[in-house]
Structure formats: C-alpha cells, structure tokens
Design a protein around this motif. Structure first.
Motif, PDB file in Angstrom:
ATOM      1  N   UNK A   2       0.698 -12.800 -37.612  1.00 34.34           N
ATOM      2  CA  UNK A   2       0.901 -13.862 -36.625  1.00 34.34           C
ATOM      3  C   UNK A   2       0.253 -13.469 -35.303  1.00 34.34           C
ATOM      4  N   UNK A  15       2.123 -22.613 -33.444  1.00 32.30           N
ATOM      5  CA  UNK A  15       2.702 -21.956 -34.609  1.00 32.30           C
ATOM      6  C   UNK A  15       3.772 -22.887 -35.157  1.00 32.30           C
ATOM      7  N   UNK A  16       3.574 -23.289 -36.386  1.00 30.12           N
ATOM      8  CA  UNK A  16       4.441 -24.298 -36.988  1.00 30.12           C
ATOM      9  C   UNK A  16       4.958 -23.758 -38.314  1.00 30.12           C
ATOM     10  N   UNK A  17       6.139 -24.227 -38.710  1.00 32.55           N
ATOM     11  CA  UNK A  17       6.672 -23.808 -40.008  1.00 32.55           C
ATOM     12  C   UNK A  17       5.844 -24.422 -41.132  1.00 32.55           C
ATOM     13  N   UNK A  38      11.273 -27.386 -28.729  1.00 32.18           N
ATOM     14  CA  UNK A  38      11.427 -28.176 -29.954  1.00 32.18           C
ATOM     15  C   UNK A  38      12.232 -29.445 -29.724  1.00 32.18           C
ATOM     16  N   UNK A  96       2.625 -19.638 -40.763  1.00 33.91           N
ATOM     17  CA  UNK A  96       2.921 -18.453 -41.566  1.00 33.91           C
ATOM     18  C   UNK A  96       4.006 -18.788 -42.579  1.00 33.91           C
ATOM     19  N   UNK A  97       3.906 -18.257 -43.772  1.00 34.39           N
ATOM     20  CA  UNK A  97       5.003 -18.488 -44.709  1.00 34.39           C
ATOM     21  C   UNK A  97       5.992 -17.328 -44.616  1.00 34.39           C
ATOM     22  N   UNK A  98       6.960 -17.353 -45.479  1.00 30.28           N
ATOM     23  CA  UNK A  98       8.057 -16.375 -45.389  1.00 30.28           C
ATOM     24  C   UNK A  98       7.584 -14.938 -45.575  1.00 30.28           C
ATOM     25  N   UNK A  99       6.498 -14.774 -46.274  1.00 31.99           N
ATOM     26  CA  UNK A  99       6.063 -13.419 -46.594  1.00 31.99           C
ATOM     27  C   UNK A  99       5.020 -12.872 -45.624  1.00 31.99           C
ATOM     28  N   UNK A 100       4.569 -13.709 -44.734  1.00 36.81           N
ATOM     29  CA  UNK A 100       3.605 -13.240 -43.732  1.00 36.81           C
ATOM     30  C   UNK A 100       4.328 -12.293 -42.787  1.00 36.81           C
ATOM     31  N   UNK A 109       5.926 -20.909 -25.888  1.00 36.75           N
ATOM     32  CA  UNK A 109       6.249 -21.751 -27.035  1.00 36.75           C
ATOM     33  C   UNK A 109       6.752 -23.097 -26.532  1.00 36.75           C
TER      34      UNK A 109
END
Lengths: 227, 186
Positions: B143, B160-162, B64, B134-138, B61
C-alpha cells in the motif's frame, strides 16, 4: 668525541598529538550529531518512500503496528506528549471504570513513550508492572480487527475527550512492511471515526528513480524536494 | 621558579663540581591511553547513531461520512484501478471493469509504473484518478509503495478504496490458475 661516533639511536616515540586531535574532532562530531533511539518494545521494519520530510518528535501521537498485527499507541516524551498521555489515561480510566490510581497513571505516561499495546480491560494490571517487567512483558496489542470492538477507537476517543478535541500536532503511523492491509484499514477507520484525517507515515528514505516525473521536477527545482 | 633555583645556586654563579645538573624532564606526555579512550567513545557513538533517520510520508484520507452527492465522482474514462494482492502481485484495469473481465490485467510493481505513465500521458490531468484497492492479503508495504508511486509519478488524485467482491474473485481465479504475475491474468 666518543659521543659523536656513536650512531644516534632513533627514538621509537611517535607524536600522537595530531592523532588525538583528529580522534577528538570525530568524537565531537558524533556526539553532536547523535540522536539516541528512543526505547521501543516492538521491532518494526518500515517501508520505504521517496518522501524527504523529517519526522517531528514534538507532540507526537504514534500508532505502531508490527508484522503480527499487534497495535501499540505511544506519546512523545516531551511536555505536550506527557500531558496528552496523562489526559488519555485519566479519561480512559474514567470512561471504562478502571479506577486507575495516580501511580498507575504515572506509569501510563512512562510506558507510553515506549508503547502501550494492551486491551482496555488488561490496562490496569499492565500498569502495575515495574520497569523491568514492562520490558520483558510481551504485550498482546490493542485489538482492532473486530469492527465492533475496535479498542484503538477507545484510546483515540479518550485522547480527544481529554484534550477537548485538540488534536496532537503529529499523528504518526509506524507500520511494518509485512502487516496485512486489514489492520491498516481498521487503524485508519478508528482515526476517521474520531475525525482525524491527516497522518504521517513513518518510512525509510529511498532515492527517487531517475526519469520519473518527480525526478524531473526535482531536477528543475534545483534538487529541492517536491511535496 | 627558575629564578628561585638560581638564587639557591649561589647568586648567579656556576654550580660547584659536586652539584649535578638537574635532569631535564621530558615535556612529552604519553597520549596512547587518551587515543584509546577517544576511539572507544567514537566507536560507541558510531554504533548508537541513527544515520538513516526516518522520514514522514504525509497521508490525508477522505471523510467517509460525507454524503454521496458531496463525494468526488470519478470519470470512468480517466479511472485507473490498481488491485493489490498477496506476494506483491498487482492487477489493474482501466475505466470500468468489463463483466467478462477482459480488461483485467496482471502486472507487478516494476511494470505498473510504465502502465501508469502511459495512462497519465493519454489522459487529461483533471480526469485522471487512480484507485488503489488492496485485498485482504496485501500488506502494508504494498500500500505504501503504491502511494509512493503516486508521489513519484506526480499523480494528484488517488484514493485507497476497499476491494469489491467481484474483483477479489477475479484475483482468486487468476492466482488459482497462474500463480506467477508474469503469466498474465485473463
């Protein structure tokens, strides 16, 4: 004469020697090929991947998360793992003022091969458990969902402080299929904060679908796994 | 042993009529219990063996904290964004998201491979970058599946990004209106 006239009674005895040979051959194979599953306190269903790299079992720091989002840390039971577990316990106890006794630290080492998943403030009472109590105890998991109170960060920080910044050779993430993404993200952010950017995700093996670029590469390389 | 027995029989002479021949002992041993035990152990080892040993999937990763100017910039034309949502729903768009959401499409894990292949074939390799949001429910499986897809398709650049607020809103609207991915998003 009378002996000759009698019909020869066939013996019911079967020669088992060959049978024994085969059975012990198989037995030997399984004994040599077996690697015992380490005891796990959590039941985790790993996702699949096409990766074919073997999972190392030396010097491992593993973070597991199950489908309820409970997070556990564990160390491998080899010399490096035990040493790191000890350092983590000592530093964590000092940093958080837990006042861990040597017996509790040795319990930390023992439990750490199976998984430790308690918030820092419950750690002392948790380490007072006996082996059987440990197996029966349902650990709440290390809290990670709150960014301000991401306690996995404390564990990782204690580990790195204890080793003087020396990272474990194998940082593994062992996640369950059904865990939602935010848990994974928070675990990653705890690692990133401590300067660990390289992980190994534990996955189950899956065949490469035919016709895809990776499949073609593997074909041309003579079945050698691409990485 | 045999010699001693012969000596006692009288210096190599035949035994007398009263002396019975010693019954020949059968050299065979009953192997059945041994086989039983052998198979019991085999069964034990078969059950305890982990045949499907787990595999390690490498993941690196980015840091950041890197400054903005140091971060890799993605060319809009080569960007392919994959959005992951609950119950294995996949959405994607190419380049930048249009303000009216006209290039926002719905898909699933089977079809996304073809879309990615098409994109890969039509874009220069140095420009292609896949952004996974991915959103919160994924879930974690989605992933990892998506990361695995990058391996399968040999896509070198991915991240992988918010998820952004607007993108998530689009997913919500789509899911509210048409819960099946086959129906297609707006």
């Amino acid at each position: 004469m009378s002996k000759l006239n009698k019909i020869a009674r066939k013996s019911t005895w079967v020669d088992m020697t060959a049978f024994v040979d085969v059975s012990f051959l198989i037995l030997t194979f399984f004994m040599l090929a077996t690697k015992f599953k380490p005891p796990e306190v959590v039941n985790i269903d790993n996702p699949k991947s096409v990766s074919s790299e073997k999972v190392e079992d030396k010097d491992v720091f593993k973070v597991s998360f199950d489908k309820e989002g409970r997070v556990f840390v564990s160390f491998s039971a080899d010399k490096d793992g035990r040493e790191k577990a000890q350092l983590t316990a000592e530093v964590l106890g000092r940093q958080k003022g837990l006042g861990l006794t040597p017996a509790e630290i040795s319990n930390f080492i023992k439990f750490s091969s199976g998984g430790i998943g308690v918030p820092v403030n419950q750690l002392k009472s948790f380490l007072g458990l006996s082996d059987t109590e440990y197996k029966a105890f349902k650990q709440p998991g290390i809290p990670v969902s709150d960014t301000l109170n991401n306690q996995l960060n404390d564990y990782i920080n204690a580990l790195l402080t204890g080793t003087g910044g020396r990272k474990p050779a194998n940082v593994m993430l062992n996640g369950d299929n059904a865990t939602t993404y935010p848990y994974f993200k928070n675990i990653l952010s705890a690692f990133k904060k401590n300067g660990i950017f390289s992980f190994k995700l534990i996955t189950a093996m899956e065949g490469v679908p035919s016709g895809t670029p990776l499949y073609k590469t593997q074909q041309t390389q003579g079945g050698k796994a691409a990485e | 042993m045999a010699e001693i027995a012969q000596d006692s029989g009288g210096g190599g002479h035949k035994k007398g009529p009263g002396v019975k021949k010693q019954a020949r002992k059968d050299a065979r041993v009953d192997m059945t219990p041994m086989v039983d035990l052998g198979f019991l152990l085999i069964t034990f080892f078969i059950f305890t063996t982990t045949i499907n040993s787990p595999k390690a999937f490498k993941l690196n990763v980015p840091d950041d904290s890197a400054k903005d100017e140091e971060q890799t910039q993605a060319k809009a034309s080569g960007a392919f964004t994959v959005l992951l949502s609950k119950s294995n729903h996949v959405y994607y768009y190419e380049g930048q998201l249009q303000s009216d959401g006209s290039n926002f499409k719905s898909s699933n894990f089977k079809e996304i491979r073809n879309e990615l292949l098409r994109k890969k074939a039509s874009t220069a390799e140095k420009d292609l970058v896949v952004i996974i949001k991915p959103n919160e429910e994924a879930n974690y499986k989605n992933v990892v599946d998506m990361l695995d897809e990058m391996q399968i398709l040999e896509i070198k650049r991915y991240a992988v990004v918010d998820i952004a607020e607007g993108e998530n809103a689009l997913i919500m609207i789509t899911e509210g209106k048409s819960p099946t991915p086959a129906a297609g998003g707006k």
